[in-house]
Design an enzyme around this catalytic site. Structure first.
Site, PDB file in Angstrom:
ATOM      1  N   ASN A   1     -14.443   3.078   9.854  1.00  0.00           N
ATOM      2  CA  ASN A   1     -15.548   3.056  10.825  1.00  0.00           C
ATOM      3  C   ASN A   1     -16.113   1.692  11.188  1.00  0.00           C
ATOM      4  OD1 ASN A   1     -16.229   5.875  11.482  1.00  0.00           O
ATOM      5  ND2 ASN A   1     -16.501   6.045   9.280  1.00  0.00           N
TER       6      ASN A   1
ATOM      7  N   CYS B   1       0.790  -1.237   0.000  1.00  0.00           N
ATOM      8  CA  CYS B   1       0.000   0.000   0.000  1.00  0.00           C
ATOM      9  C   CYS B   1       0.823   1.288   0.000  1.00  0.00           C
ATOM     10  CB  CYS B   1      -0.991   0.006   1.169  1.00  0.00           C
ATOM     11  SG  CYS B   1      -0.214  -0.078   2.803  1.00  0.00           S
TER      12      CYS B   1
ATOM     13  N   ASP C   1      -7.357   5.622  -3.679  1.00  0.00           N
ATOM     14  CA  ASP C   1      -6.587   4.500  -3.149  1.00  0.00           C
ATOM     15  C   ASP C   1      -6.147   3.588  -4.287  1.00  0.00           C
ATOM     16  OD1 ASP C   1      -5.490   2.391  -1.867  1.00  0.00           O
ATOM     17  OD2 ASP C   1      -7.135   2.078  -0.457  1.00  0.00           O
TER      18      ASP C   1
ATOM     19  N   ASP D   1     -17.011  -1.883  12.776  1.00  0.00           N
ATOM     20  CA  ASP D   1     -16.865  -2.420  14.130  1.00  0.00           C
ATOM     21  C   ASP D   1     -16.099  -3.738  14.050  1.00  0.00           C
ATOM     22  OD1 ASP D   1     -18.355  -0.309  14.945  1.00  0.00           O
ATOM     23  OD2 ASP D   1     -20.037  -1.456  15.741  1.00  0.00           O
TER      24      ASP D   1
ATOM     25  N   GLU E   1     -21.142  10.858  16.213  1.00  0.00           N
ATOM     26  CA  GLU E   1     -20.468   9.713  15.575  1.00  0.00           C
ATOM     27  C   GLU E   1     -21.430   8.533  15.448  1.00  0.00           C
ATOM     28  OE1 GLU E   1     -18.068   5.881  15.980  1.00  0.00           O
ATOM     29  OE2 GLU E   1     -19.109   6.876  17.628  1.00  0.00           O
TER      30      GLU E   1
ATOM     31  N   GLU F   1     -14.929   9.416  18.649  1.00  0.00           N
ATOM     32  CA  GLU F   1     -15.491   8.094  18.958  1.00  0.00           C
ATOM     33  C   GLU F   1     -16.416   8.196  20.168  1.00  0.00           C
ATOM     34  OE1 GLU F   1     -15.300   5.501  17.204  1.00  0.00           O
ATOM     35  OE2 GLU F   1     -13.425   5.536  16.056  1.00  0.00           O
TER      36      GLU F   1
ATOM     37  N   HIS G   1      -3.003   1.004   6.678  1.00  0.00           N
ATOM     38  CA  HIS G   1      -3.202   1.036   5.237  1.00  0.00           C
ATOM     39  C   HIS G   1      -2.942   2.475   4.795  1.00  0.00           C
ATOM     40  CE1 HIS G   1      -4.501   0.049   1.306  1.00  0.00           C
ATOM     41  NE2 HIS G   1      -5.548   0.834   1.329  1.00  0.00           N
TER      42      HIS G   1
END
Length: 715
Positions: free
Chosen positions: A406, A284, A366, A408, A460, A455, A343
């Site tokens: 983002n 990357c 990206d 989980d 958020e 967070e 990344h």
């Protein structure tokens, strides 16, 4: 009385042209690319001097300018422009104006519109000879680039300090490692080396879009969104003869390890010299750094951004599952979902006319091949503003990037191959310490707040719900999995476990850890002692977050009275990890504590990042163009083993042409290597020298030195 008519004028012929590339390139901020060729930015005047066979008569002489680019220039496609000489500049269109006549010379200002197609142009003039005849003369060629200095251009950036950093700076840093041990790697972007601009257009001309319909592809090169998107596909070689081939296997015998590149120039030159064969190998940070070189070269403000603990969420369900067994071993999964330790991607600055208002500014691109977008491996541009607000319906690839920062993380305990219980549901463990180089400094700057609200804040969670509804649809709101998550997040534990490092971890030394356990009240065991059996496992992590086989195991038994706290030292010997480390130099120590009274389990984790030995680079005197500059490189081998087959590579645009490579032999453990050599800087201004020492044992020991070079003979 005789009337005296002036004799008819001799036909006008062009004798010579001065493209004034030295002056024009300086005014267009392209002089770093050299002054041999005219290189200008769109939406800004540049100046020519034409010398004719006789003085130019603006009333009777008629000349037409023609500018053409691409394989089949056409006015309809915007790849051909014809324009006449006018006194006053007529707005945002191709024009030749503000001319002055000085004996046989004509001085004229040319203007290109701020939305012109970028590329190599041929410039000609047609001189009318009357009766519909005309003669065409070539004036020469020029390169047209994006113009972030022009308020009319979509890449306009209204700050000279930011322009110096994001367009003109030809070196920088990539941030790697781990959110708690961020390491900075120097990188030579080298976007102004003389051949790089040609290689940038060569890349565009190898894209699938160009091969399919060259004229149409060229006509779209006025659009920065289009150019960025094509480039993000072309930096990787997954669909095309792109610049770099990715390799995450840790076997690089067929090419160069991604760890060993110092900069983009060597990669781009190799790609071009071998006729567009993908260069082996990239990961990357290599993809993103090469993309940064190319976009800065074309005139788009660009920076390199690292996201620590970056999710790759294939099924777009915004959760990534990780699995452990009861012996605390992290298990590899067949799923394609993963959490990269870090990344790296790019941000390019632009106006998004294709989106509703409010999404201008930094856009994520990206070039690492993770997923296809419209059938090709490319990603972006996705507006950072849209990611922060959860507007995942906006183009391009916003849901993918939203999940990267983002998603989980759900950690499961497996027994007999079945998910038995949730050990943790982390809503804030992904998308940490999003970092880029600070403007005008060698430090890194956290830009996490550009990507998301704090967070746990109400904003958020609201954005997360909004994005989830768009990405998952309403039916997902009542899944049993979600109910399990809700309950899993609330369970209480009878003890708190923490793993600490007893001292700074050093590669080549034993690692000393401390386990702290505190008994706390919970609903099932509000009082009384509990017994814990804690099983530990250490594994080297790959860059994609996956584990290698365990390299160390350990078990601790503890009885804990209510309200008490205890600690136990743990020792992970060097001999256990010596030959087991991956490129990442990251060890995860996991512990699973089983409560003897209830059979419930608790998880404790510690990631340990090991740094290679430190390299120091010093220069002894002031640097001046063309004058010998003595460089001292010092390396002490702090490992317990010798470093064999050491080689050193030096690089630095403006300091060295290409690279200098030296074989250094073996460096015995505990010994120090001192090397001196002379460089002859070729360009003035701020420069960076990058140094890499590579050996069989450690691939990448890196160092750098910022050097300010003065012009030759300056006082």
């Amino acid at each position: 009385q005789d009337q005296h008519f002036p004799p008819p004028l001799a036909t006008l012929q062009l004798e010579s042209v001065d493209l004034q590339s030295s002056r024009n390139n300086r005014e267009h901020h392209t002089q770093e690319m050299g002054v041999k060729r005219l290189t200008v930015r769109r939406g800004q005047l540049f100046y020519l001097r034409l010398s004719f066979s006789r003085p130019f008569q603006s009333q009777s002489d008629h000349i037409t300018f023609v500018a053409e680019t691409g394989p089949k220039p056409s006015e309809l496609l915007g790849t051909r422009a014809t324009f006449f000489l006018t006194r006053v500049r007529p707005g945002n269109v191709w024009s030749a104006s503000d001319f002055t006549i000085d004996s046989n010379s004509l001085h004229v200002s040319l203007f290109t519109p701020a939305n012109a197609v970028i590329g190599h142009y041929i410039l000609k003039i047609e001189i009318s000879q009357g009766q519909g005849h005309s003669v065409t003369y070539p004036l020469g060629t020029f390169i047209l680039l994006f113009n972030p200095w022009s308020p009319e251009d979509d890449v306009y950036l209204p700050s000279e300090i930011l322009l110096q950093e994001y367009v003109m700076q030809d070196y920088g840093f990539v941030y790697k490692g781990h959110e708690r041990f961020i390491t900075s790697w120097p990188w030579n972007y080298g976007q102004f080396e003389e051949d790089i601009i040609d290689i940038c257009f060569e890349i565009l001309n190898k894209s699938l879009h160009y091969l399919k319909n060259p004229a149409k592809d060229c006509s779209q090169r006025n659009d920065v969104v289009y150019v960025c998107r094509v480039m993000s596909a072309m930096i990787n070689s997954n669909d095309d003869n792109g610049v770099l081939q990715g390799n995450w296997s840790e076997d690089y015998s067929e090419g160069v390890s991604p760890l060993e590149w110092n900069g983009s120039v060597a990669i781009l030159r190799q790609w071009s010299a071998r006729g567009g064969q993908p260069v082996k190998y990239g990961q990357c940070w290599v993809f993103a750094s090469v993309m940064c070189t190319v976009m800065r070269c074309l005139g788009v403000p660009t920076r390199v951004v690292s996201n620590f603990r970056s999710a790759h969420n294939v099924d777009r369900n915004l959760t990534i599952d990780t699995y452990y067994d009861r012996n605390a071993e992290m298990l590899s999964t067949q799923k394609r979902d993963k959490i990269w330790n870090f990344h790296v991607w790019n941000e390019c600055w632009m106006i998004r006319k294709d989106l509703p208002p409010g999404y201008n500014g930094w856009q994520v691109l990206d070039p690492t091949p993770q997923q296809t977008s419209s059938g090709l491996f490319c990603c972006g541009p996705a507006s950072v503003k849209a990611i922060r607000e959860g507007d995942v319906h906006l183009a391009y690839d916003t849901p993918f990037v939203y999940a990267e920062v983002n998603a989980d993380e759900v950690i499961w305990l497996l027994r007999d191959g079945q998910a038995q219980e949730i050990l943790a549901h982390n809503t804030s463990s992904i998308g940490k310490e999003i970092s880029t180089k600070m403007v005008g400094s060698d430090q890194h700057q956290s830009i996490t707040s550009s990507y998301k609200y704090p967070e746990g804040s109400p904003e958020e969670r609201a954005v997360f719900m909004k994005a989830s509804r768009k990405m998952l649809g309403p039916q997902r709101a009542s899944s049993p999995f979600l109910d399990l998550l809700e309950s899993g997040g609330l369970r209480d534990e009878p003890a708190q476990l923490q793993l600490h490092l007893a001292r700074t971890p050093e590669w080549g030394q034993d690692l000393q850890l401390l386990l702290r356990i505190r008994r706390v009240p919970d609903s099932t065991h509000p009082q009384g002692p509990i017994g814990l059996l804690v099983r530990f496992c250490a594994q080297a992590l790959l860059h994609g977050g996956g584990p290698r086989k365990p390299l160390w195991r350990h078990t601790v038994r503890v009885n804990l009275d209510f309200g008490k706290e205890t600690q136990r030292p743990l020792l992970l010997p060097y001999s256990n990890y010596r030959s087991k480390l991956t490129d990442e130099k990251l060890i995860r120590v996991s512990g699973i504590a089983e409560v003897e009274e209830t059979g419930r389990s608790m998880l404790v984790l510690k990631d340990i990042s090991l740094e290679p030995p430190h390299l120091s680079v010093e220069v002894s005197e002031r640097a001046e163009v063309g004058k010998a500059l003595r460089v001292h490189v010092t390396l002490t081998n702090t490992l317990m083993v010798a470093l064999s087959s050491c080689t050193m590579v030096l690089e630095g645009s403006g300091l060295i042409n290409g690279q200098i490579t030296k074989d250094l032999g073996t460096l015995v453990a505990g010994h120090t290597l001192q090397i001196q050599l002379d460089l002859y800087p070729t360009k003035a201004g701020p420069r960076q020298l990058q140094v890499l020492i590579s050996s069989n044992e450690v691939k990448e020991i890196k160092g750098y030195k910022d050097i300010f070079v003065t012009v030759a003979g300056a006082p």
